[in-house]
Scaffold this motif. Structure first.
Motif, PDB file in Angstrom:
ATOM      1  N   UNK A   7       0.954  -2.001  -0.426  1.00  0.00           N
ATOM      2  CA  UNK A   7       0.001   0.035   0.084  1.00  0.00           C
ATOM      3  C   UNK A   7       0.723   1.526  -0.119  1.00  0.00           C
ATOM      4  N   UNK A   8       1.944   1.708   0.833  1.00  0.00           N
ATOM      5  CA  UNK A   8       3.172   2.503   0.551  1.00  0.00           C
ATOM      6  C   UNK A   8       4.620   1.878   1.039  1.00  0.00           C
ATOM      7  N   UNK A   9       5.192   2.576   0.438  1.00  0.00           N
ATOM      8  CA  UNK A   9       6.335   2.419   0.744  1.00  0.00           C
ATOM      9  C   UNK A   9       7.312   4.006   1.297  1.00  0.00           C
ATOM     10  N   UNK A  10       8.408   3.559   2.002  1.00  0.00           N
ATOM     11  CA  UNK A  10       9.214   4.297   3.247  1.00  0.00           C
ATOM     12  C   UNK A  10      10.783   4.484   3.382  1.00  0.00           C
ATOM     13  N   UNK A  11      11.107   5.313   4.202  1.00  0.00           N
ATOM     14  CA  UNK A  11      12.514   4.633   3.845  1.00  0.00           C
ATOM     15  C   UNK A  11      13.029   5.373   5.404  1.00  0.00           C
ATOM     16  N   UNK A  29       4.340   8.518   3.250  1.00  0.00           N
ATOM     17  CA  UNK A  29       3.711   9.000   2.293  1.00  0.00           C
ATOM     18  C   UNK A  29       2.278   8.758   3.151  1.00  0.00           C
ATOM     19  N   UNK A  30       2.828   7.517   4.152  1.00  0.00           N
ATOM     20  CA  UNK A  30       0.998   7.286   4.823  1.00  0.00           C
ATOM     21  C   UNK A  30       0.061   8.145   5.276  1.00  0.00           C
ATOM     22  N   UNK A  31      -1.077   8.427   5.314  1.00  0.00           N
ATOM     23  CA  UNK A  31      -1.667   8.950   5.855  1.00  0.00           C
ATOM     24  C   UNK A  31      -2.305   8.841   7.220  1.00  0.00           C
ATOM     25  N   UNK A  32      -1.329   9.219   8.440  1.00  0.00           N
ATOM     26  CA  UNK A  32      -1.493   9.046   9.461  1.00  0.00           C
ATOM     27  C   UNK A  32      -1.581   9.799  10.235  1.00  0.00           C
ATOM     28  N   UNK A  33      -2.087   9.849  11.829  1.00  0.00           N
ATOM     29  CA  UNK A  33      -2.067  11.765  12.134  1.00  0.00           C
ATOM     30  C   UNK A  33      -1.287  11.243  13.792  1.00  0.00           C
ATOM     31  N   UNK A  34      -1.163  11.772  14.706  1.00  0.00           N
ATOM     32  CA  UNK A  34      -1.162  11.322  16.080  1.00  0.00           C
ATOM     33  C   UNK A  34      -2.255  10.537  17.052  1.00  0.00           C
ATOM     34  N   UNK A  35      -2.991  10.762  16.056  1.00  0.00           N
ATOM     35  CA  UNK A  35      -4.479  10.371  16.337  1.00  0.00           C
ATOM     36  C   UNK A  35      -4.653   8.579  16.483  1.00  0.00           C
ATOM     37  N   UNK A  36      -3.459   8.045  15.430  1.00  0.00           N
ATOM     38  CA  UNK A  36      -3.515   6.760  14.974  1.00  0.00           C
ATOM     39  C   UNK A  36      -2.156   6.363  16.202  1.00  0.00           C
ATOM     40  N   UNK A  37      -1.658   6.978  17.209  1.00  0.00           N
ATOM     41  CA  UNK A  37      -0.641   5.983  17.794  1.00  0.00           C
ATOM     42  C   UNK A  37      -0.881   5.017  18.133  1.00  0.00           C
ATOM     43  N   UNK A  38      -0.464   3.645  18.260  1.00  0.00           N
ATOM     44  CA  UNK A  38      -0.714   2.570  18.517  1.00  0.00           C
ATOM     45  C   UNK A  38      -1.158   1.556  17.408  1.00  0.00           C
ATOM     46  N   UNK A  39      -1.029   1.991  15.966  1.00  0.00           N
ATOM     47  CA  UNK A  39      -2.076   1.397  15.306  1.00  0.00           C
ATOM     48  C   UNK A  39      -0.680   0.172  14.581  1.00  0.00           C
TER      49      UNK A  39
END
Length: 75
Positions: A7-11, A29-39
């Protein structure tokens, strides 16, 4: 269930070694924010739990056992 789709890549931007494991910092560029901490995010067959995110750089903790039994040992 893993569907085999990327779904996405990162470095990896930084690795911080600790006594019981390491913290890795991955920019993506994964669409996450601080509310997603713990996922959990699957990366090379390892489920990584998000512990912080700042400016698109995600931080994850990996225990020594996880590092030893995965491709992360080659970091």
């Amino acid at each position: 269930m893993f569907n085999g789709i990327i779904f996405n890549t990162g470095s990896i931007k930084k690795i911080y070694k600790r006594k019981n494991g390491l913290n890795i910092f991955i920019k993506s560029d994964l669409k996450i924010s601080n509310k997603d901490i713990g996922i959990s995010i699957a990366c090379d067959g390892v489920c990584l739990t998000l512990i912080s995110i700042k400016k698109k750089i995600m931080e994850f903790y990996l225990s020594n056992e996880t590092v030893k039994r995965s491709k992360f040992k080659y970091l």
